[in-house]
Design an enzyme around this catalytic site. Structure first.
Site, PDB file in Angstrom:
ATOM      1  NE  ARG A  54      19.608  17.518  29.405  1.00  0.00           N
ATOM      2  CZ  ARG A  54      18.720  18.502  29.335  1.00  0.00           C
ATOM      3  NH1 ARG A  54      18.885  19.453  28.435  1.00  0.00           N
ATOM      4  NH2 ARG A  54      17.686  18.536  30.159  1.00  0.00           N
ATOM      5  CG  HIS A  86      10.214  13.689  24.070  1.00  0.00           C
ATOM      6  ND1 HIS A  86      11.007  14.493  23.278  1.00  0.00           N
ATOM      7  CD2 HIS A  86       9.267  14.499  24.588  1.00  0.00           C
ATOM      8  CE1 HIS A  86      10.538  15.731  23.314  1.00  0.00           C
ATOM      9  NE2 HIS A  86       9.477  15.765  24.106  1.00  0.00           N
ATOM     10  CE1 TYR A  89      13.663  17.355  26.010  1.00  0.00           C
ATOM     11  CE2 TYR A  89      15.578  17.188  27.452  1.00  0.00           C
ATOM     12  CZ  TYR A  89      14.224  17.027  27.242  1.00  0.00           C
ATOM     13  OH  TYR A  89      13.428  16.530  28.234  1.00  0.00           O
ATOM     14  CG  HIS A 126       9.251  19.811  21.822  1.00  0.00           C
ATOM     15  ND1 HIS A 126      10.072  20.278  22.827  1.00  0.00           N
ATOM     16  CD2 HIS A 126       8.361  18.987  22.429  1.00  0.00           C
ATOM     17  CE1 HIS A 126       9.696  19.770  23.977  1.00  0.00           C
ATOM     18  NE2 HIS A 126       8.661  18.971  23.762  1.00  0.00           N
ATOM     19  CD  GLU A 162       5.502  17.813  24.151  1.00  0.00           C
ATOM     20  OE1 GLU A 162       5.431  18.354  25.262  1.00  0.00           O
ATOM     21  OE2 GLU A 162       6.386  16.979  23.844  1.00  0.00           O
ATOM     22  CG  ASP A 196       2.975  19.451  28.087  1.00  0.00           C
ATOM     23  OD1 ASP A 196       2.483  20.224  28.929  1.00  0.00           O
ATOM     24  OD2 ASP A 196       4.015  18.807  28.295  1.00  0.00           O
ATOM     25  CG  HIS A 199       3.999  22.423  26.661  1.00  0.00           C
ATOM     26  ND1 HIS A 199       4.634  21.508  25.843  1.00  0.00           N
ATOM     27  CD2 HIS A 199       4.812  22.583  27.737  1.00  0.00           C
ATOM     28  CE1 HIS A 199       5.764  21.127  26.412  1.00  0.00           C
ATOM     29  NE2 HIS A 199       5.892  21.758  27.558  1.00  0.00           N
ATOM     30  CG  HIS A 233       3.816  14.933  27.291  1.00  0.00           C
ATOM     31  ND1 HIS A 233       4.771  15.537  26.502  1.00  0.00           N
ATOM     32  CD2 HIS A 233       4.052  13.599  27.196  1.00  0.00           C
ATOM     33  CE1 HIS A 233       5.534  14.615  25.949  1.00  0.00           C
ATOM     34  NE2 HIS A 233       5.110  13.426  26.354  1.00  0.00           N
ATOM     35  CG  ASP A 246       8.104  23.880  28.738  1.00  0.00           C
ATOM     36  OD1 ASP A 246       7.408  23.270  29.567  1.00  0.00           O
ATOM     37  OD2 ASP A 246       8.769  23.312  27.854  1.00  0.00           O
ATOM     38  CG  HIS A 248       6.334  20.356  32.845  1.00  0.00           C
ATOM     39  ND1 HIS A 248       6.614  19.140  32.248  1.00  0.00           N
ATOM     40  CD2 HIS A 248       6.105  21.210  31.818  1.00  0.00           C
ATOM     41  CE1 HIS A 248       6.558  19.266  30.938  1.00  0.00           C
ATOM     42  NE2 HIS A 248       6.258  20.524  30.658  1.00  0.00           N
ATOM     43  CD  GLU A 278       6.825  15.419  29.306  1.00  0.00           C
ATOM     44  OE1 GLU A 278       7.584  14.995  28.428  1.00  0.00           O
ATOM     45  OE2 GLU A 278       6.205  16.502  29.206  1.00  0.00           O
TER      46      GLU A 278
END
Length: 298
Positions: A54, A86, A89, A126, A162, A196, A199, A233, A246, A248, A278
């Protein structure tokens, strides 16, 4: 019909050995802690962030951190083939703003170089967002151009795109988006896809029943190709097919249903690649991994 989906005559033990299941574990306190955290939940693969996901900036990896990471990888029985880092973000290589796009590109190159320092093989990302300011195609072109530049500035690491849920202005929810980017990548040996499952469902591809599952897999094969599939994922979903949300959920607690997970775990097309949970409750990861392996049958 693909060779990969002919009748599987292997024993249950052989099938289990071919599935590399794990979770996206914490690297808090240093990247070298990730292999230890993965081992503690019985993972045979793992994901991690190689810097704070982040924040734009982070201190460089020290030689000590790099050595410890490689030592703990070996001690805990992990190879680069089963690790899926990964990226952060904040990165958006499809950003309509050129200055912000370059900032994302530079951050992505930094993360790729960190992965190479650690001796890793992949970096998961992403694709990006058009922010409702440019066309889908122009955004995809920006993403592909940035990836090509990033590859020119790194040695060997593979970029793993992804698929997304299609929330907001995020691209990558259509298999065609992934194929479009791949087509424009100069070095095809360094590009791949991570599917994913949450997703995929949220984007409108049915997975819950056998017919929908096979149609989705056929669509992926026809549009992208399983040769490009490098990672999974594996997540349940709080919302149903086509929700574009999105969100999970833990295995068996969302809408996908245990029949999906049984079908997935017995599908040889997902052998020999990192399959990363995840799911939302990390205290269940060990239990979820055991549950998923138990679904494999002769």
């Amino acid at each position: 019909m693909s060779e990969k989906i002919k009748k599987d005559t292997r024993t249950r033990e052989e099938k289990i050995k071919s599935k590399f299941l794990g979770a996206h574990v914490s690297a808090s306190g240093g990247v070298f802690n990730a292999p230890i955290n993965a081992k503690s939940i019985g993972a045979r693969a793992f994901g991690l962030f190689v810097k704070n996901q982040r924040r734009w900036d982070a201190k460089p990896l020290t030689e000590k951190d790099i050595i410890k990471f490689k030592e703990f990888m070996e001690e805990n029985g992990y190879t680069p083939d089963v690790v899926l880092p990964h990226d952060g973000y904040l990165i958006n290589m499809g950003n309509p703003d050129a200055e912000k796009r370059v900032k994302s590109l530079n951050a992505f190159i930094d993360e790729m170089k960190r992965c190479e320092q650690l001796g890793l093989k992949y970096i998961n990302t992403h694709p990006g967002s058009h922010l409702n300011e440019i066309s889908r195609e122009e955004c995809l072109d920006h993403i592909a151009n940035c990836i090509n530049t990033a590859m020119e500035n790194t040695e060997y690491i593979s970029v793993i795109l992804e698929n997304t849920a299609g929330q907001g202005s995020n691209l990558g929810n259509r298999f065609e988006d992934l194929a479009y980017i791949i087509e424009k990548i100069n070095d095809k040996s360094r590009i791949g896809v991570c599917l994913d499952t949450c997703h995929t469902l949220a984007a409108g591809y049915e997975l819950k029943d056998k017919e929908g599952y096979e149609k989705t897999m056929e669509k992926f094969e026809k549009t992208v190709g399983f040769d490009y599939l490098k990672a999974i994922h594996l997540n349940d979903s709080k919302f149903d097919t086509g929700s574009k949300k999105d969100r999970h959920d833990s295995i068996g607690k969302g809408v996908l249903g245990m029949e999906f997970f049984k079908r997935f775990m017995n599908d040889a097309r997902f052998d020999k690649m990192p399959i990363i949970l995840e799911t939302i409750d990390e205290t269940l990861w060990k239990e979820e991994i055991e549950l998923l392996y138990s679904l494999i049958v002769d």
